[in-house]
Design a protein around this motif. Structure first.
Motif, PDB file in Angstrom:
ATOM      1  N   ALA A   1      63.264 -40.126 103.442  1.00  0.00           N
ATOM      2  CA  ALA A   1      64.079 -39.981 103.514  1.00  0.00           C
ATOM      3  C   ALA A   1      64.325 -39.334 105.143  1.00  0.00           C
ATOM      4  N   ASN A   2      63.418 -38.663 104.671  1.00  0.00           N
ATOM      5  CA  ASN A   2      62.957 -37.777 106.275  1.00  0.00           C
ATOM      6  C   ASN A   2      62.620 -38.625 107.589  1.00  0.00           C
ATOM      7  N   ILE A   3      61.747 -39.438 106.978  1.00  0.00           N
ATOM      8  CA  ILE A   3      60.900 -40.602 107.789  1.00  0.00           C
ATOM      9  C   ILE A   3      62.304 -41.812 108.614  1.00  0.00           C
ATOM     10  N   ARG A   4      63.088 -41.318 107.783  1.00  0.00           N
ATOM     11  CA  ARG A   4      63.900 -42.620 108.098  1.00  0.00           C
ATOM     12  C   ARG A   4      65.153 -42.801 108.778  1.00  0.00           C
ATOM     13  N   HIS A   5      65.004 -41.396 108.045  1.00  0.00           N
ATOM     14  CA  HIS A   5      66.784 -39.908 109.501  1.00  0.00           C
ATOM     15  C   HIS A   5      65.585 -40.328 110.686  1.00  0.00           C
ATOM     16  N   VAL A   6      64.824 -39.986 110.201  1.00  0.00           N
ATOM     17  CA  VAL A   6      63.735 -39.733 112.325  1.00  0.00           C
ATOM     18  C   VAL A   6      63.787 -41.116 113.037  1.00  0.00           C
ATOM     19  N   LEU A   7      63.140 -42.274 112.410  1.00  0.00           N
ATOM     20  CA  LEU A   7      63.278 -42.991 112.879  1.00  0.00           C
ATOM     21  C   LEU A   7      64.600 -44.237 113.859  1.00  0.00           C
ATOM     22  N   GLU A   8      66.021 -43.573 112.734  1.00  0.00           N
ATOM     23  CA  GLU A   8      67.294 -44.530 113.226  1.00  0.00           C
ATOM     24  C   GLU A   8      66.812 -43.593 114.515  1.00  0.00           C
ATOM     25  N   LYS A   9      66.558 -42.494 115.419  1.00  0.00           N
ATOM     26  CA  LYS A   9      66.711 -41.748 116.453  1.00  0.00           C
ATOM     27  C   LYS A   9      66.079 -41.862 117.613  1.00  0.00           C
ATOM     28  N   VAL A  10      64.443 -42.304 116.979  1.00  0.00           N
ATOM     29  CA  VAL A  10      63.233 -42.377 118.637  1.00  0.00           C
ATOM     30  C   VAL A  10      63.564 -43.514 118.681  1.00  0.00           C
ATOM     31  N   GLU A  11      62.860 -43.751 120.343  1.00  0.00           N
ATOM     32  CA  GLU A  11      63.305 -44.994 120.946  1.00  0.00           C
ATOM     33  C   GLU A  11      61.525 -45.369 120.092  1.00  0.00           C
ATOM     34  N   PHE A  12      61.558 -46.832 120.639  1.00  0.00           N
ATOM     35  CA  PHE A  12      60.271 -47.945 120.651  1.00  0.00           C
ATOM     36  C   PHE A  12      60.481 -48.755 121.422  1.00  0.00           C
ATOM     37  N   ILE A  13      59.522 -49.446 121.430  1.00  0.00           N
ATOM     38  CA  ILE A  13      58.704 -49.513 122.581  1.00  0.00           C
ATOM     39  C   ILE A  13      58.121 -51.098 121.965  1.00  0.00           C
ATOM     40  N   ASP A  14      58.043 -51.879 122.380  1.00  0.00           N
ATOM     41  CA  ASP A  14      56.933 -53.516 123.039  1.00  0.00           C
ATOM     42  C   ASP A  14      55.458 -52.741 122.112  1.00  0.00           C
ATOM     43  N   GLY A  15      55.096 -53.174 121.290  1.00  0.00           N
ATOM     44  CA  GLY A  15      53.925 -52.832 120.447  1.00  0.00           C
ATOM     45  C   GLY A  15      52.795 -53.826 121.173  1.00  0.00           C
ATOM     46  N   LYS A  16      52.764 -54.524 121.963  1.00  0.00           N
ATOM     47  CA  LYS A  16      51.924 -55.322 122.660  1.00  0.00           C
ATOM     48  C   LYS A  16      51.164 -54.064 123.948  1.00  0.00           C
TER      49      LYS A  16
ATOM     50  N   PRO B   1      50.288 -46.249  94.804  1.00  0.00           N
ATOM     51  CA  PRO B   1      51.452 -46.153  94.719  1.00  0.00           C
ATOM     52  C   PRO B   1      51.821 -44.501  95.148  1.00  0.00           C
ATOM     53  N   ASN B   2      53.238 -45.110  95.330  1.00  0.00           N
ATOM     54  CA  ASN B   2      53.785 -43.279  95.771  1.00  0.00           C
ATOM     55  C   ASN B   2      53.135 -42.163  96.831  1.00  0.00           C
ATOM     56  N   ILE B   3      52.915 -42.350  97.697  1.00  0.00           N
ATOM     57  CA  ILE B   3      52.196 -41.185  98.586  1.00  0.00           C
ATOM     58  C   ILE B   3      52.957 -40.571  99.204  1.00  0.00           C
ATOM     59  N   LEU B   4      54.469 -42.016  99.593  1.00  0.00           N
ATOM     60  CA  LEU B   4      55.083 -40.465 100.148  1.00  0.00           C
ATOM     61  C   LEU B   4      56.460 -40.638  98.445  1.00  0.00           C
ATOM     62  N   ASP B   5      57.391 -39.049  98.907  1.00  0.00           N
ATOM     63  CA  ASP B   5      58.019 -38.891  98.205  1.00  0.00           C
ATOM     64  C   ASP B   5      59.300 -39.353  98.352  1.00  0.00           C
TER      65      ASP B   5
ATOM     66  N   SER C   1      56.882 -51.280  96.809  1.00  0.00           N
ATOM     67  CA  SER C   1      57.820 -50.613  97.624  1.00  0.00           C
ATOM     68  C   SER C   1      57.700 -49.229  98.090  1.00  0.00           C
ATOM     69  N   ALA C   2      58.529 -48.628  98.842  1.00  0.00           N
ATOM     70  CA  ALA C   2      59.057 -47.921  99.949  1.00  0.00           C
ATOM     71  C   ALA C   2      57.905 -46.696  99.040  1.00  0.00           C
ATOM     72  N   GLY C   3      57.427 -46.208 100.740  1.00  0.00           N
ATOM     73  CA  GLY C   3      56.358 -44.881  99.966  1.00  0.00           C
ATOM     74  C   GLY C   3      54.813 -45.432  99.360  1.00  0.00           C
ATOM     75  N   SER C   4      54.557 -46.249  99.161  1.00  0.00           N
ATOM     76  CA  SER C   4      53.519 -46.979  98.507  1.00  0.00           C
ATOM     77  C   SER C   4      52.720 -47.665  99.844  1.00  0.00           C
ATOM     78  N   ALA C   5      51.179 -47.386  99.532  1.00  0.00           N
ATOM     79  CA  ALA C   5      50.135 -47.972 100.707  1.00  0.00           C
ATOM     80  C   ALA C   5      49.037 -49.033 100.283  1.00  0.00           C
ATOM     81  N   VAL C   6      48.755 -49.616 101.395  1.00  0.00           N
ATOM     82  CA  VAL C   6      47.982 -50.867 100.676  1.00  0.00           C
ATOM     83  C   VAL C   6      46.393 -50.178 101.982  1.00  0.00           C
ATOM     84  N   MET C   7      44.972 -49.545 101.341  1.00  0.00           N
ATOM     85  CA  MET C   7      44.152 -49.629 102.683  1.00  0.00           C
ATOM     86  C   MET C   7      42.866 -51.105 102.539  1.00  0.00           C
ATOM     87  N   TYR C   8      41.877 -51.046 103.285  1.00  0.00           N
ATOM     88  CA  TYR C   8      42.159 -52.620 103.730  1.00  0.00           C
ATOM     89  C   TYR C   8      40.452 -52.391 104.402  1.00  0.00           C
TER      90      TYR C   8
END
Length: 224
Positions: free
Chosen positions: A15-30, A6-10, A144-151
């Motif tokens: 908020a900073n990550i999502r703000h930047v992601l709103e502005k960057v270019e996304f491409i096909d994940g393939k 839990p809570n790797i990101l505060d 939840s946002a900010g949490s991670a799973v490792m596998y």
């Protein structure tokens, strides 16, 4: 080992990550998928090689490096540049196993551990669960946002279809100092006990014995 952290990101970093992601270019994940995964992959990924990508890479990787559970569970040796993925309605990623070798040239590394960091809360989208096949059956993860799973990277896993909303996540792959997942799990459990003893009874003989055993097992099992 499947480990939720839990809570790797505060909230500020999210908020900073999502703000930047709103502005960057996304491409096909393939473009980043292996031959088998290309058939079942349907998502978008942030374009690499930009200043925004470097900023997000640093923000995420510094947060992971500061997290004690991540360090203890992964025992990282080489870590890949994270991928920031976006899933909109109708997108999914079918059953696949992560590529065993990533990188190129002298930068190649073996993928032992995969980490998914959730960047928005579950109520922002329907579907989109990360479903991991384990020894005990399928495990569905939607944190939840900010949490991670490792596998383990060798496990078959998928991202369920998005039926509404948008799913944002970052994915990281790494080569561990300890190749065997069973050994990593034992070391993680031993390290948890070790840290508790060091906090409560630092001078007790059994604490010193557990500490010495942990250190020497890491030495014995490390593959570097």
């Amino acid at each position: 080992m499947l480990l939720e952290i839990p809570n790797i990101l505060d909230l500020n970093k999210l908020a900073n990550i999502r703000h930047v992601l709103e502005k960057v270019e996304f491409i096909d994940g393939k473009h980043s998928a292996g031959k088998a995964a290309t058939r079942v992959k349907n998502n978008e990924e942030m374009k690499q090689g930009t200043q925004q990508a470097e900023f997000l890479d640093h923000l995420l990787m510094s947060s992971l490096a500061e997290n004690a559970d991540f360090r203890s569970g992964a025992l990282p040796y080489r870590v890949a540049q994270p991928v920031f993925a976006r899933y909109s309605q109708g997108m999914q990623y079918g059953d696949h196993v992560d590529d065993p070798i990533m990188g190129s040239g002298a930068e190649k590394f073996r993928t032992d551990v995969s980490i998914t960091v959730f960047l928005n809360d579950p109520e922002h989208y329907e579907g989109g669960e990360l479903i991991i096949n384990t020894t005990y059956g399928e495990k569905s993860v939607k944190l939840s946002a900010g949490s991670a799973v490792m596998y383990p990277s060798a496990s078959v896993h998928r991202v369920a279809k998005i039926t509404s909303g948008e799913r944002l996540a970052a994915i990281v792959w790494l080569q561990s100092m300890v190749r065997d997942p069973g050994q990593r799990e034992l070391l993680y459990q031993l390290d948890q006990a070790r840290n508790t003893l060091l906090a409560r009874q630092p001078d007790a003989p059994e604490t010193k014995q557990i500490d010495r055993s942990y250190v020497n097992l890491v030495r014995m099992w490390s593959d570097i």
